[in-house]
Design a protein around this motif. Structure first.
Motif, PDB file in Angstrom:
ATOM      1  N   ILE A 128      -1.860  -9.686  -1.350  1.00 26.87           N
ATOM      2  CA  ILE A 128      -3.032  -9.705  -0.752  1.00 26.87           C
ATOM      3  C   ILE A 128      -3.633 -10.774  -1.758  1.00 26.87           C
ATOM      4  CG2 ILE A 128      -3.289  -7.707   0.773  1.00 26.87           C
ATOM      5  CD1 ILE A 128      -5.020  -6.512  -1.657  1.00 26.87           C
ATOM      6  N   ASP A 132      -9.730 -14.053  -1.325  1.00 24.77           N
ATOM      7  CA  ASP A 132     -10.666 -14.300  -0.100  1.00 24.77           C
ATOM      8  C   ASP A 132     -11.723 -13.465   0.100  1.00 24.77           C
ATOM      9  OD1 ASP A 132     -11.102 -13.969   2.586  1.00 24.77           O
ATOM     10  OD2 ASP A 132      -8.947 -14.729   3.366  1.00 24.77           O
ATOM     11  N   VAL A 135     -11.074 -10.565   2.543  1.00 23.90           N
ATOM     12  CA  VAL A 135     -10.088  -9.392   2.117  1.00 23.90           C
ATOM     13  C   VAL A 135     -10.557  -8.526   1.133  1.00 23.90           C
ATOM     14  CG1 VAL A 135      -7.855  -9.380   0.906  1.00 23.90           C
ATOM     15  CG2 VAL A 135      -8.122 -10.987   2.510  1.00 23.90           C
ATOM     16  N   ARG A 138     -12.810  -6.147   2.620  1.00 23.01           N
ATOM     17  CA  ARG A 138     -12.187  -5.022   3.405  1.00 23.01           C
ATOM     18  C   ARG A 138     -11.361  -4.101   2.443  1.00 23.01           C
ATOM     19  NH1 ARG A 138      -8.445  -8.793   6.759  1.00 23.01           N
ATOM     20  NH2 ARG A 138      -7.232  -6.759   7.219  1.00 23.01           N
ATOM     21  N   SER A 218      -2.269 -13.841   2.817  1.00 25.82           N
ATOM     22  CA  SER A 218      -1.910 -12.423   2.392  1.00 25.82           C
ATOM     23  C   SER A 218      -0.776 -12.133   3.384  1.00 25.82           C
ATOM     24  CB  SER A 218      -2.966 -11.733   2.635  1.00 25.82           C
ATOM     25  OG  SER A 218      -4.237 -12.085   2.056  1.00 25.82           O
ATOM     26  N   THR A 221      -2.155  -6.504   4.670  1.00 25.48           N
ATOM     27  CA  THR A 221      -3.743  -6.224   4.773  1.00 25.48           C
ATOM     28  C   THR A 221      -4.072  -5.215   3.517  1.00 25.48           C
ATOM     29  OG1 THR A 221      -3.287  -4.572   6.387  1.00 25.48           O
ATOM     30  CG2 THR A 221      -3.392  -6.778   7.123  1.00 25.48           C
TER      31      THR A 221
END
Length: 346
Positions: A128, A132, A135, A138, A218, A221
């Motif tokens: 990952i 980002d 990302v 999350r 990535s 996730t």
């Protein structure tokens, strides 16, 4: 190239300023290790005062990003570490690089062979991409304590608090799910040896790739990774936390991490290949199931994403944890089964 040229030129970063690279490195605090840096050199809170039977803690200094001169020196002194493969098909070559998620700061600088592979690639693929923003957000959501968490059994909560105190993070992890608190503590056990998740190799590569103006993708996730580690069932959470704490308390986690880190730094692949035999972590049926899920179960989808990008004409530099490179269902083996010519770069 003269050492008097700009830092950006030294790294081949095509105009990326040194201050920008330092900022990228500082963003590694978004990783789980970042939750601990702020507390690493602070005294324990009164509530977590040591019991008479507990060992005294010795807190390592908080990680400090290197300055420009230190980074210049690190790049000049860089040697190849870890494990690199060249995978070729359809007249193009891509690369697999087995990384280390907690390392010494000197180890993060890519050596000549790894630098060349990065330069020859079109896209960098990580498990990952922590740089980002989407990302990172999350992941932050995924690791947070639920709004209505089920309490750990008191004895287990006390053991977790003790390990947090000994790791010098005190309450810094309190906002994370219990499983993630335990996992984070397990990657902090060798900081006195300089092995720190703040210097994870993948994180540096994420910044370095941006400096080379390479797109970063990535392969997984945050939600997929967290699903392997956390549960909404209190009994499963308690069992998972207890197992991690037992290995921490016995010193097994530290011994395993040190041995794995030293094997990675010396590029000793034979040591990596026998990890399941000496880690003392694949004994029970449950542990074997989890080990297969954590590695083999993820390798298939990652291999397909790498192969798909290669098929689209992109030369991929895929950097993932080194243990994904071991065994009959490893990334090198899966790509070989898909018709790639796979060659270890020594």
């Amino acid at each position: 190239m003269s050492i008097h040229t700009s830092f950006a030129a030294l790294l081949g970063l095509r105009g990326l300023r040194a201050s920008r690279l330092l900022a990228i490195w500082s963003l590694l605090s978004l990783s789980l290790a970042g939750h601990t840096a702020q507390a690493a050199d602070q005294p324990a809170a009164a509530a977590s005062a040591p019991a008479a039977s507990e060992p005294a803690r010795v807190c390592p200094p908080a990680p400090v990003p290197p300055d420009v001169a230190q980074m210049q020196q690190g790049m000049r002194d860089a040697v190849d570490r870890g494990f690199l493969w060249k995978v070729s098909r359809n007249g193009r070559s891509s690369w697999l690089y087995g990384t280390l998620h907690a390392a010494k700061i000197d180890w993060v600088y890519p050596g000549p062979a790894v630098q060349q592979a990065l330069r020859d690639s079109d896209v960098v693929a990580l498990e990952i991409d922590m740089l980002d923003p989407g990302v990172a957000k999350r992941l932050e959501t995924a690791v947070k304590m639920p709004a209505k968490p089920a309490a750990l059994p008191p004895e287990l909560a006390a053991r977790l608090a003790t390990q947090a105190r000994l790791a010098c993070v005190d309450d810094a992890l309190a906002g994370l799910r219990p499983e993630m608190q335990a996992v984070t503590l397990s990657v902090l056990v060798a900081r006195d040896e300089g092995i720190d998740p703040s210097w994870g190799v993948d994180g540096f590569l994420a910044g370095y790739a941006r400096g080379l103006q390479k797109p970063v993708i990535s392969l997984e996730t945050p939600e997929l990774q967290m699903a392997l580690l956390v549960s909404n069932k209190p009994a499963d959470t308690a069992r998972s936390v207890s197992e991690v704490l037992t290995e921490l308390e016995s010193g097994e986690t530290r011994r395993t991490l040190l041995r794995l880190a030293r094997a990675w730094a010396a590029s000793e692949f034979s040591e990596l290949e026998t990890y399941a035999q000496w880690c003392n972590c694949v004994k029970t049926a449950e542990q074997k199931r989890f080990y297969a899920q954590l590695l083999d179960g993820r390798n298939g989808p990652m291999a397909r994403r790498i192969a798909d990008a290669h098929q689209r004409g992109q030369r991929v530099f895929a950097a993932v944890g080194a243990l994904h490179m071991v065994g009959p269902k490893s990334l090198p083996a899966l790509l070989a089964a898909q018709g790639f010519q796979v060659e270890r770069v020594r």
